[in-house]
Scaffold this motif. Structure first.
Motif, mmCIF file in Angstrom:
data_model
loop_
_atom_site.group_PDB
_atom_site.id
_atom_site.type_symbol
_atom_site.label_atom_id
_atom_site.label_comp_id
_atom_site.label_asym_id
_atom_site.label_seq_id
_atom_site.Cartn_x
_atom_site.Cartn_y
_atom_site.Cartn_z
ATOM 1 N N ASN A 84 -2.257 -14.036 -22.287
ATOM 2 C CA ASN A 84 -1.790 -14.775 -23.453
ATOM 3 C C ASN A 84 -2.294 -14.134 -24.737
ATOM 4 N N ASN A 85 -1.623 -14.465 -25.835
ATOM 5 C CA ASN A 85 -2.012 -13.943 -27.153
ATOM 6 C C ASN A 85 -2.208 -12.427 -27.093
ATOM 7 N N LEU A 86 -1.228 -11.749 -26.549
ATOM 8 C CA LEU A 86 -1.324 -10.297 -26.401
ATOM 9 C C LEU A 86 -1.338 -9.615 -27.758
ATOM 10 N N GLN A 87 -2.094 -8.553 -27.837
ATOM 11 C CA GLN A 87 -2.246 -7.793 -29.063
ATOM 12 C C GLN A 87 -1.885 -6.327 -28.806
ATOM 13 N N PRO A 88 -1.567 -5.578 -29.835
ATOM 14 C CA PRO A 88 -1.199 -4.167 -29.637
ATOM 15 C C PRO A 88 -2.232 -3.374 -28.853
ATOM 16 N N GLU A 89 -3.492 -3.727 -29.003
ATOM 17 C CA GLU A 89 -4.540 -3.003 -28.277
ATOM 18 C C GLU A 89 -4.539 -3.305 -26.784
ATOM 19 N N ASP A 90 -3.750 -4.259 -26.349
ATOM 20 C CA ASP A 90 -3.593 -4.539 -24.920
ATOM 21 C C ASP A 90 -2.547 -3.633 -24.271
ATOM 22 N N THR A 91 -1.877 -2.848 -25.074
ATOM 23 C CA THR A 91 -0.853 -1.942 -24.546
ATOM 24 C C THR A 91 -1.457 -0.926 -23.588
ATOM 25 N N GLY A 92 -0.751 -0.701 -22.490
ATOM 26 C CA GLY A 92 -1.209 0.290 -21.528
ATOM 27 C C GLY A 92 -0.526 0.100 -20.191
ATOM 28 N N VAL A 93 -0.878 0.965 -19.267
ATOM 29 C CA VAL A 93 -0.419 0.813 -17.890
ATOM 30 C C VAL A 93 -1.469 0.005 -17.139
ATOM 31 N N TYR A 94 -1.017 -1.061 -16.514
ATOM 32 C CA TYR A 94 -1.913 -1.959 -15.799
ATOM 33 C C TYR A 94 -1.786 -1.700 -14.298
ATOM 34 N N TYR A 95 -2.928 -1.631 -13.647
ATOM 35 C CA TYR A 95 -2.996 -1.362 -12.220
ATOM 36 C C TYR A 95 -3.774 -2.481 -11.523
ATOM 37 N N CYS A 96 -3.354 -2.812 -10.323
ATOM 38 C CA CYS A 96 -4.235 -3.613 -9.480
ATOM 39 C C CYS A 96 -4.856 -2.700 -8.433
ATOM 40 N N GLY A 97 -6.074 -3.013 -8.109
ATOM 41 C CA GLY A 97 -6.803 -2.240 -7.114
ATOM 42 C C GLY A 97 -7.585 -3.189 -6.236
ATOM 43 N N ILE A 98 -7.806 -2.808 -4.988
ATOM 44 C CA ILE A 98 -8.507 -3.686 -4.060
ATOM 45 C C ILE A 98 -9.730 -2.983 -3.464
ATOM 46 N N LEU A 99 -10.718 -3.815 -3.151
ATOM 47 C CA LEU A 99 -11.961 -3.307 -2.578
ATOM 48 C C LEU A 99 -12.347 -4.200 -1.404
ATOM 49 N N TRP A 100 -12.538 -3.599 -0.244
ATOM 50 C CA TRP A 100 -12.835 -4.358 0.973
ATOM 51 C C TRP A 100 -14.121 -5.150 0.839
ATOM 52 N N SER A 101 -13.995 -6.490 1.034
ATOM 53 C CA SER A 101 -15.144 -7.386 1.156
ATOM 54 C C SER A 101 -16.155 -7.202 0.029
ATOM 55 N N ALA A 102 -15.649 -7.015 -1.184
ATOM 56 C CA ALA A 102 -16.534 -6.685 -2.307
ATOM 57 C C ALA A 102 -16.760 -7.878 -3.228
ATOM 58 N N TRP A 103 -17.854 -7.800 -3.963
ATOM 59 C CA TRP A 103 -18.164 -8.824 -4.965
ATOM 60 C C TRP A 103 -17.816 -8.347 -6.374
ATOM 61 N N ALA A 104 -17.627 -7.063 -6.531
ATOM 62 C CA ALA A 104 -17.336 -6.472 -7.836
ATOM 63 C C ALA A 104 -16.262 -5.402 -7.636
ATOM 64 N N CYS A 105 -15.836 -4.789 -8.740
ATOM 65 C CA CYS A 105 -14.697 -3.871 -8.677
ATOM 66 C C CYS A 105 -14.986 -2.527 -9.355
ATOM 67 N N PRO A 106 -15.998 -1.822 -8.926
ATOM 68 C CA PRO A 106 -16.214 -0.496 -9.523
ATOM 69 C C PRO A 106 -15.031 0.409 -9.211
ATOM 70 N N GLU A 107 -14.526 1.054 -10.245
ATOM 71 C CA GLU A 107 -13.290 1.825 -10.111
ATOM 72 C C GLU A 107 -13.407 2.900 -9.036
ATOM 73 N N THR A 108 -14.564 3.513 -8.932
ATOM 74 C CA THR A 108 -14.740 4.607 -7.980
ATOM 75 C C THR A 108 -14.739 4.130 -6.530
ATOM 76 N N SER A 109 -14.825 2.824 -6.314
ATOM 77 C CA SER A 109 -14.867 2.285 -4.956
ATOM 78 C C SER A 109 -13.570 1.611 -4.536
ATOM 79 N N VAL A 110 -12.560 1.682 -5.354
ATOM 80 C CA VAL A 110 -11.285 1.043 -5.019
ATOM 81 C C VAL A 110 -10.682 1.694 -3.773
ATOM 82 N N ASP A 111 -10.279 0.854 -2.833
ATOM 83 C CA ASP A 111 -9.709 1.344 -1.578
ATOM 84 C C ASP A 111 -8.234 1.699 -1.705
#
Length: 123
Positions: A84-111
Protein backbone atom coordinates in the motif's frame (compact mmCIF):
# COMPACT_ATOMS: atom_id res chain seq x y z
CA UNK A 1 11.38 -29.50 -8.08
CA UNK A 2 10.79 -26.26 -6.22
CA UNK A 3 8.75 -24.12 -8.57
CA UNK A 4 7.69 -20.56 -7.73
CA UNK A 5 5.73 -18.11 -9.85
CA UNK A 6 5.15 -14.47 -8.94
CA UNK A 7 2.14 -12.51 -10.15
CA UNK A 8 0.36 -9.23 -9.49
CA UNK A 9 2.97 -6.69 -10.54
CA UNK A 10 2.48 -3.80 -12.92
CA UNK A 11 2.33 -0.05 -13.22
CA UNK A 12 0.75 1.97 -10.42
CA UNK A 13 0.66 5.62 -9.50
CA UNK A 14 2.29 6.88 -6.30
CA UNK A 15 0.00 6.23 -3.38
CA UNK A 16 -1.55 3.22 -5.07
CA UNK A 17 -1.59 -0.44 -4.09
CA UNK A 18 -0.61 -3.77 -5.55
CA UNK A 19 -0.80 -7.30 -4.24
CA UNK A 20 1.96 -9.69 -5.25
CA UNK A 21 1.47 -13.43 -5.03
CA UNK A 22 3.98 -16.25 -5.03
CA UNK A 23 2.49 -19.57 -6.07
CA UNK A 24 4.35 -22.72 -5.11
CA UNK A 25 4.05 -26.09 -6.81
CA UNK A 26 5.58 -29.45 -6.12
CA UNK A 27 6.07 -28.91 -2.40
CA UNK A 28 4.40 -27.59 0.75
CA UNK A 29 5.18 -23.92 1.16
CA UNK A 30 4.59 -24.18 4.91
CA UNK A 31 7.82 -26.15 5.24
CA UNK A 32 9.77 -23.11 4.08
CA UNK A 33 10.49 -19.58 5.10
CA UNK A 34 9.36 -17.23 2.36
CA UNK A 35 11.10 -14.01 1.55
CA UNK A 36 10.15 -11.17 -0.74
CA UNK A 37 13.12 -9.38 -2.27
CA UNK A 38 13.39 -6.56 -4.75
CA UNK A 39 16.01 -5.17 -7.06
CA UNK A 40 15.74 -1.57 -8.10
CA UNK A 41 17.43 -0.38 -11.30
CA UNK A 42 21.17 -0.10 -10.73
CA UNK A 43 20.98 -1.45 -7.20
CA UNK A 44 21.61 -4.72 -5.42
CA UNK A 45 18.75 -7.02 -4.54
CA UNK A 46 17.43 -6.37 -1.04
CA UNK A 47 15.14 -8.20 1.35
CA UNK A 48 11.72 -6.58 1.71
CA UNK A 49 9.93 -9.06 3.96
CA UNK A 50 10.54 -12.50 5.41
CA UNK A 51 8.16 -14.96 7.00
CA UNK A 52 9.89 -17.77 8.83
CA UNK A 53 8.38 -21.08 9.76
CA UNK A 54 7.67 -20.07 13.35
CA UNK A 55 4.41 -18.35 14.23
CA UNK A 56 4.47 -14.53 14.31
CA UNK A 57 7.83 -14.56 12.63
CA UNK A 58 7.38 -11.93 9.91
CA UNK A 59 9.88 -9.14 9.43
CA UNK A 60 9.92 -6.11 7.16
CA UNK A 61 12.56 -3.77 5.86
CA UNK A 62 12.40 -0.39 7.57
CA UNK A 63 11.52 1.30 4.29
CA UNK A 64 8.29 -0.69 3.86
CA UNK A 65 7.19 -1.24 7.46
CA UNK A 66 3.61 -0.12 7.95
CA UNK A 67 2.89 -0.15 4.21
CA UNK A 68 3.56 -3.76 3.19
CA UNK A 69 1.92 -6.83 4.70
CA UNK A 70 2.96 -10.44 4.22
CA UNK A 71 0.43 -13.27 4.29
CA UNK A 72 0.10 -16.94 3.42
CA UNK A 73 -2.84 -18.91 2.04
CA UNK A 74 -2.30 -22.51 3.01
CA UNK A 75 -5.26 -23.73 0.96
CA UNK A 76 -3.73 -22.30 -2.21
CA UNK A 77 -0.09 -22.91 -1.27
CA UNK A 78 0.71 -19.27 -1.91
CA UNK A 79 2.35 -16.33 -0.18
CA UNK A 80 1.35 -12.74 -0.82
CA UNK A 81 2.69 -9.26 -0.27
CA UNK A 82 0.10 -6.51 0.01
CA UNK A 83 1.76 -3.24 -0.88
CA UNK A 84 0.00 0.00 0.00
CA UNK A 85 0.95 3.65 -0.43
CA UNK A 86 3.51 2.71 -3.05
CA UNK A 87 6.19 5.24 -3.82
CA UNK A 88 8.58 5.62 -6.78
CA UNK A 89 11.39 4.23 -4.66
CA UNK A 90 9.46 0.95 -4.44
CA UNK A 91 10.00 0.42 -8.16
CA UNK A 92 11.92 -2.71 -9.04
CA UNK A 93 11.75 -6.37 -9.86
CA UNK A 94 10.26 -8.31 -6.97
CA UNK A 95 11.23 -11.90 -6.30
CA UNK A 96 9.99 -14.52 -3.90
CA UNK A 97 12.50 -16.93 -2.50
CA UNK A 98 12.18 -19.90 -0.17
CA UNK A 99 14.41 -21.37 2.50
CA UNK A 100 13.92 -24.86 3.94
CA UNK A 101 12.76 -24.87 7.57
CA UNK A 102 14.26 -21.44 8.18
CA UNK A 103 13.55 -18.66 10.65
CA UNK A 104 15.11 -15.92 8.52
CA UNK A 105 15.76 -15.23 4.84
CA UNK A 106 19.42 -14.55 4.12
CA UNK A 107 19.66 -14.11 0.38
CA UNK A 108 22.69 -16.37 0.05
CA UNK A 109 20.75 -19.27 1.59
CA UNK A 110 17.68 -19.16 -0.64
CA UNK A 111 16.89 -22.63 -1.98
CA UNK A 112 14.77 -21.52 -4.91
CA UNK A 113 13.76 -18.26 -6.57
CA UNK A 114 10.85 -17.19 -8.68
CA UNK A 115 11.65 -15.45 -11.95
CA UNK A 116 10.60 -12.08 -10.60
CA UNK A 117 7.93 -9.58 -11.50
CA UNK A 118 8.16 -5.87 -12.26
CA UNK A 119 6.58 -3.24 -10.05
CA UNK A 120 6.70 0.25 -11.55
CA UNK A 121 5.50 3.14 -9.42
CA UNK A 122 5.22 6.21 -11.58
CA UNK A 123 2.88 9.08 -12.33
Amino acid sequence: QLHLVESGGGLVQPGGSLRLSCAASGFNLNDYAVGWFRQAPGKKREEVSCDGIRDDDTTYAHSVRGRFTFSRDNTKNTASLQMNNLQPEDTGVYYCGILWSAWACPETSVDSWGKGILVNVSS
